[in-house]
Scaffold this active site. Sequence first.
Site, short mmCIF file in Angstrom:
data_model
loop_
_atom_site.label_atom_id
_atom_site.label_comp_id
_atom_site.label_asym_id
_atom_site.label_seq_id
_atom_site.Cartn_x
_atom_site.Cartn_y
_atom_site.Cartn_z
N ASP A 136 0.81 -1.22 0.00
CA ASP A 136 0.00 0.00 0.00
C ASP A 136 0.84 1.28 0.00
O ASP A 136 0.39 2.32 0.43
CB ASP A 136 -0.96 -0.01 1.19
CG ASP A 136 -2.12 0.96 1.01
OD1 ASP A 136 -2.50 1.21 -0.14
OD2 ASP A 136 -2.64 1.46 2.02
N ASP A 147 -3.83 -4.80 -4.86
CA ASP A 147 -3.06 -3.57 -5.10
C ASP A 147 -1.64 -3.80 -5.62
O ASP A 147 -1.04 -2.87 -6.17
CB ASP A 147 -2.93 -2.70 -3.86
CG ASP A 147 -4.24 -2.20 -3.30
OD1 ASP A 147 -5.28 -2.44 -3.93
OD2 ASP A 147 -4.23 -1.58 -2.23
N ASP A 206 -12.29 1.32 5.47
CA ASP A 206 -11.21 1.51 4.49
C ASP A 206 -10.06 2.32 5.07
O ASP A 206 -8.97 2.34 4.51
CB ASP A 206 -11.74 2.23 3.26
CG ASP A 206 -12.75 1.41 2.48
OD1 ASP A 206 -12.45 0.25 2.17
OD2 ASP A 206 -13.84 1.93 2.19
#
Length: 338
Positions: free
Chosen positions: A123, A161, A312
């Site tokens: 991330d 991701d 989130d």
Amino acid sequence: MSRRTVTAAALTLVSALLLTGCSADEPPKTPVGPPSTRSEAPAPSAGSPFWVDPESDAAKQVRKYEAEGRTEDAEILKRIAERPVADWPAGDDPVPEVTRAVRGATAEGRTPVFVAYNIPHRDCGMYSAGGSHDAQAYRNWVDSFASAIGDSPAIVVLEPDAVPHIVDGCTPAQYHDERYELLAGAIERLKRQPRTRVYLDAGNPAWIDDPGKLVEPLRRAGVARADGFSLNVSNFQTNDTVKGFGSTLSGLLGGIHFTVDTSRNGAGPLPGDRAEAWCNPPGRSLGVPPTDRTGDELVDAYLWIKRPGDSDGQCRGGPAAGTWWPEYALGLARRAKA
């Protein structure tokens, strides 16, 4: 875990007949496919081949609401609690959680769905920063994960991701080669388990809007040895939008199949070009319940990869990323069509 739009990116076997919902003349299914093409309508939750965790945060919240006399809220939240949601094993030691889920699923003749989310430099150091501290630690983690699955059927969505962050430039260039090697190695290790299906994450069409940009990165990451790719993880793009994007990407990759995260896309994405539209957007709803009856030969399953009700990140009043947020969960369930 964050899931960026294009704007924000510049800154995420059943080996026998199903226990229910199948007739005697249907062929046995692998963990998720081949998908049925008899109807676009998804199977009811009782007919899903996937495991429902009786100790999920949603299930615990239902029991809490019932004890408090909030019977209406409890019934609404069952739209989450009584449906299969992916399990995200811990980054320090995945074995206890994988083992628990595999045992629970095996006892019911169902298939657990897992997310492997522990790649180094995860991330880009943002909302869900973390992951394994180095490459060897990650290899060891994946090996433990795979060993805990054993010979049981399982689905693993691999590293949300990780590939899109290479494409959008968020992951620094010096880590790209290592990431490709780790992802390819993870696919190879997981596929040694005879009944494990692996789907490498490819982001969503609002993030990487040109599927052609994903082709070479996915190939370098070993997608040819996986069972396919996953789309829309933790995002809100509609099924029609995602399937159109996925069909194009599939064609560029030789017809490979894919899965779609429908956990929160029932109302589509947040309208307008609003900041952090991916992060706890208001007014969203649950999407199509998890099923392998998609009516689309390229879509192996609709899955709830993002756990509906998990935050989130600390935006719009939410708790830390991955933390259960009962008020948000209740809103998703209340607005769902079914």
